[in-house]
Design a protein around this motif. Sequence first.
Motif, PDB file in Angstrom:
ATOM      1  N   VAL A 114       0.854  -1.182   0.000  1.00  0.00           N
ATOM      2  CA  VAL A 114       0.000   0.000   0.000  1.00  0.00           C
ATOM      3  C   VAL A 114       0.894   1.237   0.000  1.00  0.00           C
ATOM      4  CG1 VAL A 114      -1.914  -1.148   1.191  1.00  0.00           C
ATOM      5  CG2 VAL A 114      -0.132  -0.020   2.533  1.00  0.00           C
ATOM      6  N   PHE A 115       0.273   2.393  -0.075  1.00  0.00           N
ATOM      7  CA  PHE A 115       1.004   3.651  -0.018  1.00  0.00           C
ATOM      8  C   PHE A 115       0.567   4.425   1.219  1.00  0.00           C
ATOM      9  CE2 PHE A 115       1.192   2.482  -4.458  1.00  0.00           C
ATOM     10  CZ  PHE A 115       2.519   2.733  -4.771  1.00  0.00           C
ATOM     11  N   ASP A 116       1.540   5.071   1.893  1.00  0.00           N
ATOM     12  CA  ASP A 116       1.215   5.835   3.083  1.00  0.00           C
ATOM     13  C   ASP A 116       0.817   7.255   2.707  1.00  0.00           C
ATOM     14  OD1 ASP A 116       3.531   7.309   2.623  1.00  0.00           O
ATOM     15  OD2 ASP A 116       4.741   6.148   4.018  1.00  0.00           O
ATOM     16  N   ALA A 117       0.662   8.102   3.727  1.00  0.00           N
ATOM     17  CA  ALA A 117       0.165   9.456   3.508  1.00  0.00           C
ATOM     18  C   ALA A 117       1.104  10.309   2.664  1.00  0.00           C
ATOM     19  CB  ALA A 117      -0.081  10.136   4.854  1.00  0.00           C
ATOM     20  N   ARG A 118       2.368   9.946   2.611  1.00  0.00           N
ATOM     21  CA  ARG A 118       3.330  10.694   1.810  1.00  0.00           C
ATOM     22  C   ARG A 118       3.539  10.095   0.424  1.00  0.00           C
ATOM     23  NH1 ARG A 118       8.398  12.494   5.699  1.00  0.00           N
ATOM     24  NH2 ARG A 118       7.350  14.215   6.749  1.00  0.00           N
ATOM     25  N   GLY A 119       2.736   9.089   0.116  1.00  0.00           N
ATOM     26  CA  GLY A 119       2.885   8.438  -1.176  1.00  0.00           C
ATOM     27  C   GLY A 119       4.045   7.471  -1.229  1.00  0.00           C
ATOM     28  N   LEU A 129       5.866   3.786  -0.429  1.00  0.00           N
ATOM     29  CA  LEU A 129       5.458   2.392  -0.383  1.00  0.00           C
ATOM     30  C   LEU A 129       5.496   1.878   1.052  1.00  0.00           C
ATOM     31  CD1 LEU A 129       4.634   0.275  -2.499  1.00  0.00           C
ATOM     32  CD2 LEU A 129       7.001  -0.543  -2.454  1.00  0.00           C
ATOM     33  N   SER A 130       4.453   1.130   1.423  1.00  0.00           N
ATOM     34  CA  SER A 130       4.381   0.549   2.764  1.00  0.00           C
ATOM     35  C   SER A 130       3.737  -0.829   2.655  1.00  0.00           C
ATOM     36  CB  SER A 130       3.585   1.460   3.708  1.00  0.00           C
ATOM     37  OG  SER A 130       3.703   1.022   5.049  1.00  0.00           O
ATOM     38  N   ILE A 131       3.519  -1.473   3.801  1.00  0.00           N
ATOM     39  CA  ILE A 131       2.994  -2.839   3.805  1.00  0.00           C
ATOM     40  C   ILE A 131       1.783  -2.929   4.711  1.00  0.00           C
ATOM     41  CG2 ILE A 131       4.305  -3.762   5.760  1.00  0.00           C
ATOM     42  CD1 ILE A 131       3.887  -5.526   2.377  1.00  0.00           C
ATOM     43  N   SER A 134      -9.374  -9.186   9.460  1.00  0.00           N
ATOM     44  CA  SER A 134      -8.902  -7.818   9.680  1.00  0.00           C
ATOM     45  C   SER A 134      -7.663  -7.569   8.840  1.00  0.00           C
ATOM     46  CB  SER A 134      -8.566  -7.596  11.168  1.00  0.00           C
ATOM     47  OG  SER A 134      -7.492  -8.436  11.555  1.00  0.00           O
ATOM     48  N   SER A 135      -7.298  -6.303   8.756  1.00  0.00           N
ATOM     49  CA  SER A 135      -6.042  -5.914   8.129  1.00  0.00           C
ATOM     50  C   SER A 135      -5.540  -4.658   8.821  1.00  0.00           C
ATOM     51  CB  SER A 135      -6.227  -5.661   6.624  1.00  0.00           C
ATOM     52  OG  SER A 135      -7.145  -4.605   6.406  1.00  0.00           O
ATOM     53  N   ALA A 136      -4.224  -4.441   8.771  1.00  0.00           N
ATOM     54  CA  ALA A 136      -3.652  -3.286   9.463  1.00  0.00           C
ATOM     55  C   ALA A 136      -2.305  -2.934   8.859  1.00  0.00           C
ATOM     56  CB  ALA A 136      -3.489  -3.574  10.964  1.00  0.00           C
ATOM     57  N   ALA A 137      -1.962  -1.664   8.943  1.00  0.00           N
ATOM     58  CA  ALA A 137      -0.652  -1.185   8.507  1.00  0.00           C
ATOM     59  C   ALA A 137      -0.197  -0.126   9.496  1.00  0.00           C
ATOM     60  CB  ALA A 137      -0.731  -0.597   7.097  1.00  0.00           C
ATOM     61  N   VAL A 138       1.012  -0.239  10.008  1.00  0.00           N
ATOM     62  CA  VAL A 138       1.553   0.766  10.916  1.00  0.00           C
ATOM     63  C   VAL A 138       2.548   1.641  10.161  1.00  0.00           C
ATOM     64  CG1 VAL A 138       1.262  -0.750  12.907  1.00  0.00           C
ATOM     65  CG2 VAL A 138       3.473  -0.672  11.734  1.00  0.00           C
ATOM     66  N   ALA A 139       2.857   2.784  10.748  1.00  0.00           N
ATOM     67  CA  ALA A 139       3.809   3.695  10.120  1.00  0.00           C
ATOM     68  C   ALA A 139       5.194   3.065  10.099  1.00  0.00           C
ATOM     69  CB  ALA A 139       3.850   5.020  10.886  1.00  0.00           C
ATOM     70  N   SER A 140       5.919   3.342   9.039  1.00  0.00           N
ATOM     71  CA  SER A 140       7.284   2.833   8.920  1.00  0.00           C
ATOM     72  C   SER A 140       8.271   3.968   9.135  1.00  0.00           C
ATOM     73  CB  SER A 140       7.497   2.209   7.540  1.00  0.00           C
ATOM     74  OG  SER A 140       7.190   3.143   6.522  1.00  0.00           O
ATOM     75  N   TYR A 141       9.342   3.687   9.844  1.00  0.00           N
ATOM     76  CA  TYR A 141      10.371   4.685  10.108  1.00  0.00           C
ATOM     77  C   TYR A 141      11.717   4.097   9.725  1.00  0.00           C
ATOM     78  CZ  TYR A 141      13.888   7.309  12.698  1.00  0.00           C
ATOM     79  OH  TYR A 141      14.998   8.030  13.035  1.00  0.00           O
ATOM     80  N   VAL A 152       9.999  -3.041   2.298  1.00  0.00           N
ATOM     81  CA  VAL A 152       8.639  -3.530   2.037  1.00  0.00           C
ATOM     82  C   VAL A 152       8.666  -4.950   1.484  1.00  0.00           C
ATOM     83  CG1 VAL A 152       6.584  -3.169   0.614  1.00  0.00           C
ATOM     84  CG2 VAL A 152       7.677  -1.219   1.739  1.00  0.00           C
ATOM     85  N   THR A 153       9.595  -5.230   0.593  1.00  0.00           N
ATOM     86  CA  THR A 153       9.713  -6.573   0.023  1.00  0.00           C
ATOM     87  C   THR A 153      10.019  -7.601   1.103  1.00  0.00           C
ATOM     88  OG1 THR A 153      10.496  -5.676  -2.091  1.00  0.00           O
ATOM     89  CG2 THR A 153      10.959  -7.996  -1.640  1.00  0.00           C
ATOM     90  N   THR A 154      10.955  -7.247   2.001  1.00  0.00           N
ATOM     91  CA  THR A 154      11.291  -8.168   3.091  1.00  0.00           C
ATOM     92  C   THR A 154      10.105  -8.365   4.027  1.00  0.00           C
ATOM     93  OG1 THR A 154      13.596  -7.417   2.996  1.00  0.00           O
ATOM     94  CG2 THR A 154      12.916  -8.612   4.965  1.00  0.00           C
TER      95      THR A 154
END
Length: 567
Positions: free
Chosen positions: A77-82, A84-86, A102-109, A130-132
């Motif tokens: 998926v894509f986060d708020a900044r465009g 790539l995320s998971i 359910s499904s969920a995605a947390v912020a990545s840092y 993201v691939t890993t």
Amino acid sequence: MYPPRSAERVSADEPDFGRLRSAAADFCRLNGLPAVIERALNELFLRQPEDVHGYLAENFLKLSAPPRISRLRSREVFDARGQLSIEAELLCTVCNKEKSMSSAAVASYLVPKETSVDQASESQERADHVTTAALWINGALSSLLTDLNPCDQSETDQRLSNYFRTCFQEEKDTRDREKQESLTSSSQELELPSPPPTQTKDKIRSGKKSRETEKPFRPAEPPKPVLRGSMAIGSVSLAVAKAGAHVQGLPLYRYVADLRNQKAPKQFHIPVPLVTLLSCGKTSPGKLCLLEEIILVPRMGQKVKQTIRRTLELQKEMMRIMNASTKAGATHTFVSASGAPAASYDRPEQPLDLIAEACTNLGVALGTDVYLALNCAAQKLVNYSKGKYEVATGGLRSPDELVDFYHTLISKYPAVVALIDPFRKEDTEQWQKLSNVMGNSCSLLCDISHKLQPPHLPGVRGFIIKQVNETTVSDLIHITTEYQDSVLMGTVCSEPCADASFSDMAVGLGLQYVKLGGLSGAERMTKYNRLISIEEELAQQGILVYKEKHSPPLFPETPQELPATAE
């Protein structure tokens, strides 16, 4: 035995409860469930519900095996900044059928890179993470959680954390081995030159005054390495919590509150939302670098809707003032990454004066109706070559000079009740000095979102936490339980757009404050709207309570140093 129904009451369209009861009793005896079915049928015969099949389905569903995790599935998926995320999707076996729960995605840092690193390299690094993460979710983590009860959050998070620690240690061993091999190879090929003689600076004398050489600027501690794929851990943990809430028929905030308190609380309160009012950080068009966020702190007892409306009114008036002060109505503002207007200023007094003027025009008492908190984000302002902080473009200050700077600023603007990250964590002496001169007039807060391990910083009265990377739901429960009122929760700019579970987490964890950012962008307004929805739901049930006065970490009654925690 119950008497049969009279013949007059039975029609072709009505079920024959006696016949149903007899047939079902025979079925239960053949299948070894006489006692349970007998009780259900006796109750059915007494109640005689209109929807017999629905009644039986509901009762027999209770006899089925509890849901079990069947597998995990990843989704890019894509986060708020465009970026790539998971996202992790959880599938469970319910009544012999596989169902997406359910499904969920947390912020990545990711650890910030040097300015020399180009954007393409950073994008590739994120893509590798993201691939890993996708490989982890579809492979090892899916196998690890198969057949586990989704309501067993503790066991789930323990398995996830153990897996993360194993991978982290393997990665660390690999890095150490490569580093050792590199050092061995270098020592054999190169002969290092002898170090130059140490030089010491004498005192510099100018007329009657003299000053000693400035104290050395402590080097930055190496950042905590981010393990590639770690965002899978937090995403799976949150997905399992949402599935557990779904299985138990509870909203997520109630489910998390039950996990934290081991029993359902009788009352709830809504965390006070801290709303980003204005941005003036390094990305703003002006010279001012220091104030990354100026945050509105509402007075206690206000509803979330009231806080949002007041913030919007203030921002509208601030924009009017700024537009009126520029030629031909031109404006130098834009919306920052935090979702608030970013103004073009050169000195920190200018945006604070703007807010004060807007409050006066609207009849809002600054320091009574609303307060302010300043996110200094000082760790982003360090010029290591000169050993100083870049408060404004070309304006450098040493750590000790910054202490005096903050003291003067807060003395002039007493409505400022909190400073977030006024220094790097390495400048412990300056944290102590600033705390001493501030007293109870202003609280010092520290963002620990990327470590989730409070450092021992003197004078700090509160910590900001966020769910990023490998942070599990159990981690959040642990730290909020251990530090209780000294923790507030904040979002980051790379939040997933459609997930409002952050607000449920803040309510369920019993936090006093929550930092949701500005009032622009779907990823933020979704969370504000969810907070409003929870507040209305609790009020309708009569279990919503409001705090009468601000409590720590923003308004401490007495100075209180938090317990030391090992780094």
